[in-house]
Design an enzyme around this catalytic site. Structure first.
Site, short mmCIF file in Angstrom:
data_model
loop_
_atom_site.label_atom_id
_atom_site.label_comp_id
_atom_site.label_asym_id
_atom_site.label_seq_id
_atom_site.Cartn_x
_atom_site.Cartn_y
_atom_site.Cartn_z
N TYR A 106 -5.49 2.59 7.57
CA TYR A 106 -5.06 3.95 7.25
C TYR A 106 -6.17 4.77 6.58
O TYR A 106 -5.92 5.84 6.05
CB TYR A 106 -3.81 3.91 6.36
CG TYR A 106 -2.63 3.24 7.02
CD1 TYR A 106 -1.95 3.87 8.07
CD2 TYR A 106 -2.22 1.96 6.65
CE1 TYR A 106 -0.88 3.26 8.70
CE2 TYR A 106 -1.15 1.33 7.29
CZ TYR A 106 -0.48 1.99 8.31
OH TYR A 106 0.57 1.38 8.94
N ASP A 168 1.75 -7.88 3.98
CA ASP A 168 1.14 -8.98 4.74
C ASP A 168 -0.15 -9.49 4.11
O ASP A 168 -0.49 -10.65 4.26
CB ASP A 168 0.87 -8.55 6.19
CG ASP A 168 2.08 -8.86 7.07
OD1 ASP A 168 2.90 -9.70 6.67
OD2 ASP A 168 2.19 -8.24 8.15
N HIS A 408 -9.22 -1.95 12.74
CA HIS A 408 -7.94 -1.59 13.36
C HIS A 408 -7.42 -0.30 12.79
O HIS A 408 -7.80 0.16 11.72
CB HIS A 408 -6.91 -2.71 13.19
CG HIS A 408 -6.50 -2.94 11.78
ND1 HIS A 408 -5.36 -2.42 11.24
CD2 HIS A 408 -7.09 -3.62 10.79
CE1 HIS A 408 -5.26 -2.78 9.99
NE2 HIS A 408 -6.31 -3.51 9.67
N TYR A 489 5.69 6.90 10.02
CA TYR A 489 6.06 6.76 8.59
C TYR A 489 4.82 6.87 7.72
O TYR A 489 4.93 7.09 6.52
CB TYR A 489 6.79 5.43 8.36
CG TYR A 489 5.95 4.26 7.88
CD1 TYR A 489 5.21 3.49 8.76
CD2 TYR A 489 5.91 3.92 6.53
CE1 TYR A 489 4.45 2.42 8.32
CE2 TYR A 489 5.15 2.84 6.08
CZ TYR A 489 4.42 2.10 6.97
OH TYR A 489 3.66 1.03 6.53
N ARG A 490 3.64 6.80 8.31
CA ARG A 490 2.40 6.73 7.54
C ARG A 490 1.27 6.82 8.55
O ARG A 490 1.44 6.43 9.70
CB ARG A 490 2.39 5.35 6.88
CG ARG A 490 1.23 4.99 6.00
CD ARG A 490 1.52 3.59 5.48
NE ARG A 490 0.49 3.09 4.61
CZ ARG A 490 0.45 1.84 4.16
NH1 ARG A 490 1.37 0.98 4.54
NH2 ARG A 490 -0.50 1.46 3.33
P1 FAD Z 1 -5.14 2.19 -2.03
O1 FAD Z 1 -6.11 2.11 -0.92
O2 FAD Z 1 -5.64 2.16 -3.40
O3 FAD Z 1 -4.18 3.43 -1.90
C1 FAD Z 1 -3.69 3.92 -0.69
C2 FAD Z 1 -3.78 5.44 -0.71
O4 FAD Z 1 -2.82 5.95 -1.63
C3 FAD Z 1 -5.13 5.95 -1.21
O5 FAD Z 1 -6.00 6.18 -0.15
C4 FAD Z 1 -4.78 7.23 -1.95
O6 FAD Z 1 -4.81 8.30 -1.08
C5 FAD Z 1 -3.38 6.99 -2.43
N1 FAD Z 1 -3.39 6.51 -3.83
C6 FAD Z 1 -3.73 5.27 -4.23
N2 FAD Z 1 -3.60 5.14 -5.54
C7 FAD Z 1 -3.18 6.34 -5.99
C8 FAD Z 1 -2.87 6.81 -7.28
N3 FAD Z 1 -2.93 5.99 -8.32
N4 FAD Z 1 -2.47 8.09 -7.41
C9 FAD Z 1 -2.38 8.90 -6.34
N5 FAD Z 1 -2.67 8.49 -5.09
C10 FAD Z 1 -3.07 7.22 -4.90
N6 FAD Z 1 0.35 -2.33 4.45
C11 FAD Z 1 1.66 -2.48 4.21
O7 FAD Z 1 2.26 -1.63 3.55
N7 FAD Z 1 2.33 -3.57 4.68
C12 FAD Z 1 1.72 -4.55 5.38
O8 FAD Z 1 2.35 -5.53 5.75
C13 FAD Z 1 0.33 -4.40 5.67
N8 FAD Z 1 -0.31 -5.33 6.41
C14 FAD Z 1 -1.65 -5.20 6.64
C15 FAD Z 1 -2.28 -6.17 7.41
C16 FAD Z 1 -3.64 -6.08 7.66
C17 FAD Z 1 -4.32 -7.16 8.47
C18 FAD Z 1 -4.39 -5.02 7.09
C19 FAD Z 1 -5.87 -4.97 7.24
C20 FAD Z 1 -3.75 -4.03 6.35
C21 FAD Z 1 -2.37 -4.10 6.13
N9 FAD Z 1 -1.68 -3.12 5.39
C22 FAD Z 1 -0.33 -3.26 5.16
C23 FAD Z 1 -2.35 -1.89 4.94
C24 FAD Z 1 -3.00 -1.97 3.55
O9 FAD Z 1 -3.88 -3.06 3.48
C25 FAD Z 1 -2.01 -2.09 2.40
O10 FAD Z 1 -1.01 -1.09 2.45
C26 FAD Z 1 -2.68 -2.00 1.05
O11 FAD Z 1 -1.81 -2.42 0.03
C27 FAD Z 1 -3.19 -0.58 0.73
O12 FAD Z 1 -4.29 -0.67 -0.07
P2 FAD Z 1 -4.23 -0.48 -1.65
O13 FAD Z 1 -2.94 -1.10 -2.11
O14 FAD Z 1 -5.50 -1.00 -2.22
O15 FAD Z 1 -4.05 1.05 -1.82
#
Ligand code: FAD
Length: 546
Positions: A106, A168, A408, A489-490
């Site tokens: 994303y 995941d 991806h 949804y996203r």
């Molecule tokens: P961040 O990257 O820190 O945040 C996501 C976005 O939210 C940021 O870009 C920013 O715009 C906003 N944000 C973050 N923190 C704040 C804040 N404190 N205040 C305001 N805005 C903010 N995702 C799922 O949900 N479910 C899954 O099952 C899943 N499976 C995955 C499988 C694979 C193989 C991969 C590579 C990815 C997958 N993901 C999945 C996507 C992703 O890895 C996760 O959602 C992950 O938890 C998001 O990264 P993060 O938690 O570090 O969030």
């Protein structure tokens, strides 16, 4: 991999001269300490999931230089975040908050506007402020990952009482995932629905606490999400209206046992009937968790071998007969759809639910319940079992190795849990994948009354034609889906304008309201301009949309 830079370094935000940028950075160093400010004046490095960059999207779908930060700043407290926000307003430099930046698929850690200063909250703000074994709640800062929360619960000896719902991959931030409305796979899988209470720094620097957090001396912040008056949390998810510095989360009680199960279905066309069978079971909570219904191509890919091991040509889809022959060699055996579910509670409670599921699924000719008891320890099924019982894991990363430099991007529409909707989405996505020569990886994640179809397009991030094909395929699917009434949804940073544009009912009334909110809360337009398609006044209509 080090990526050579081809545009100005550091990547200056548009309209900010090199001199003004250097002066702003000097100011920021004085305010926060030089050791907490990093100007990105070197080659970008991709790393991997656990050592991911916080400067750009390591899985970029566009040109390497498009979504790149000029600098990264590391606040250590809510007060530091306020300082950064006020600094951004003074110098009119765009800032982009990340909790940990593992938002892969994303946009990763990348900002939407090139040259933004990334506010990496997770590096220093990583406290678990509370875990309550009485209320089954916790309060965390942005740098707390699902792994960290899970491990702390174990370390406090509470593992047999409290479960964390994990996505995941467990390396992401609980806050980051939740504010992007991510999903996990226990009955608490809808993370946004299970959070309770936020602390938010607004784009002008004030701090608010939502829900019960607004009442001084309250003890109910994590137990009752609403407080009094308008429920404002929603505007801080998938938006650019504030920076979340604390969040409450509910925790699931250990249900007293769990049992994961795997059913396979032979024909592509079984999908519609199966989804019709799943809906009443899910709504009645006989199917209890956000289970996954995965396609055979993904079953083969998640084994972690590249597609070239199965099929030599680098272009075009791996033929179905090869995929099925490979699936036949695995412990799961040949199939088209694989349903990974979990049931919870003591054995006698599980037995009743499992019997109901078994009778219902067996209405489909060719349905098989797989005996998983003899599966080897590193079989994917056990990863699903861990995740569905609140233990973080990384196995899911393996399908990224399907192509070299595997990256991806996801197509993620929602629909009711209906056979005709599943079939329509599956058909449109498959057709576009075939047109663009991309292997098709769909998984349906079934929520309570809706399902997310997650289709992962895996591409070689070093190949311009493969990136172009992936992006074109994604854009086509978004438009096709919207024409049939389905929305995402996203989405990835690169698609945010397009997806926001599909939510256009009544002459874009919703976006107009978002813009009004943006201009009121963030009059200088410094916070994450363009995120989720919301552009502040200063940027609107000036060619930023893509
Ligand atoms: P961040 O990257 O820190 O945040 C996501 C976005 O939210 C940021 O870009 C920013 O715009 C906003 N944000 C973050 N923190 C704040 C804040 N404190 N205040 C305001 N805005 C903010 N995702 C799922 O949900 N479910 C899954 O099952 C899943 N499976 C995955 C499988 C694979 C193989 C991969 C590579 C990815 C997958 N993901 C999945 C996507 C992703 O890895 C996760 O959602 C992950 O938890 C998001 O990264 P993060 O938690 O570090 O969030």
């Amino acid at each position: 991999t080090a990526i050579p830079r081809r545009r100005e370094v550091p990547a200056l935000p548009q309209g900010v001269t090199a001199e003004a940028f250097q002066a702003a950075m000097a100011d920021l160093r004085t305010l926060l300490g030089a050791e907490h400010v990093e100007v990105i004046d070197q080659a970008l490095r991709d790393g991997w999931y656990m050592e991911h960059p916080n400067t750009h999207d390591m899985m970029t779908i566009l040109d390497d230089e498009e979504f790149v930060a000029s600098a990264v700043v590391y606040p250590g407290s809510t007060e530091d975040v306020q300082t950064v926000v006020r600094w951004a307003n003074k110098h009119l430099v765009p800032i982009f908050p990340i909790s940990m930046g593992r938002n892969l698929g994303y946009g990763g850690a990348a900002p939407r506007v090139r040259g933004s200063v990334v506010v990496d909250l997770g590096r220093r703000m990583r406290q678990i402020l509370d875990i309550s074994a009485e209320d089954f709640t916790c309060l965390v800062e942005p740098g707390v990952s699902f792994y960290a929360l899970h491990d702390e619960i174990q370390a406090r000896g509470l593992g047999d009482q409290l479960w964390v719902d994990v996505p995941d991959l467990g390396g992401g931030s609980v806050i980051g995932n939740t504010v992007d409305r991510g999903v996990g796979y226990t009955p608490y899988g809808d993370h946004w629905a299970t959070h309770s209470g936020l602390e938010v720094v607004l784009p002008t620097g004030e701090v608010v606490r939502t829900g019960m957090g607004a009442l001084p001396g309250n003890n109910t912040w994590q137990a009752f999400p609403y407080g009094f008056g308008p429920y404002s949390d929603g505007i801080f998810s998938q938006s650019n209206f504030g920076i979340v510095t604390k969040m409450g989360m509910t925790l699931m009680p250990n249900p007293g046992g769990h049992e994961s199960f795997l059913y396979t279905f032979q024909r592509e066309d079984d999908l519609a009937q199966l989804i019709e069978i799943i809906r009443p079971l899910r709504i009645r909570n006989i199917l209890e968790n956000v289970a996954q219904l995965r396609h055979v191509t993904q079953s083969v890919a998640v084994r972690g071998q590249p597609r070239s091991d199965y099929y030599e040509p680098v272009d075009g889809l791996v033929p179905d007969d090869i995929i099925h022959a490979e699936a036949a060699k695995t412990p799961t055996g040949d199939h088209t759809w694989a349903y990974y579910g979990t049931t919870y509670g003591p054995p006698e409670a599980r037995a009743v639910k499992l019997a109901a599921v078994d009778a219902a699924f067996r209405q489909i000719p060719g349905c098989r319940k797989i005996d998983t008891s003899t599966f080897p320890a590193d079989e994917y099924f056990w990863s699903r079992d861990k995740i569905a019982s609140g233990t973080p894991d990384l196995h899911e990363l393996r399908w990224c190795q399907w192509v070299p430099n595997g990256s991806h991007i996801a197509f993620s529409p929602v629909s009711p849990i209906r056979g005709k909707d599943a079939a329509a989405l599956n058909e449109l996505a498959r057709k576009r994948h075939e047109e663009h020569g991309i292997d098709y990886f769909p998984a349906f994640c079934v929520g309570l009354r809706e399902m997310h179809l997650i289709v992962e397009i895996v591409f070689d991030r070093t190949s311009a034609p493969k990136k172009a094909a992936a992006l074109a395929c994604l854009r086509d699917m978004v438009d096709d889906a919207a024409a049939l009434g389905y929305g995402e949804y996203r989405t990835h940073l690169a698609l945010m304008d397009q997806v926001a544009g599909t939510y256009s009912w009544n002459d874009n009334a919703l976006m107009k309201m978002h813009e009004q909110l943006k201009d009121t809360l963030d009059p200088n337009g410094i916070l994450a301009p363009g995120r989720c398609g919301i552009w502040p006044k200063r940027y609107r209509g000036r060619g930023w949309e893509m």
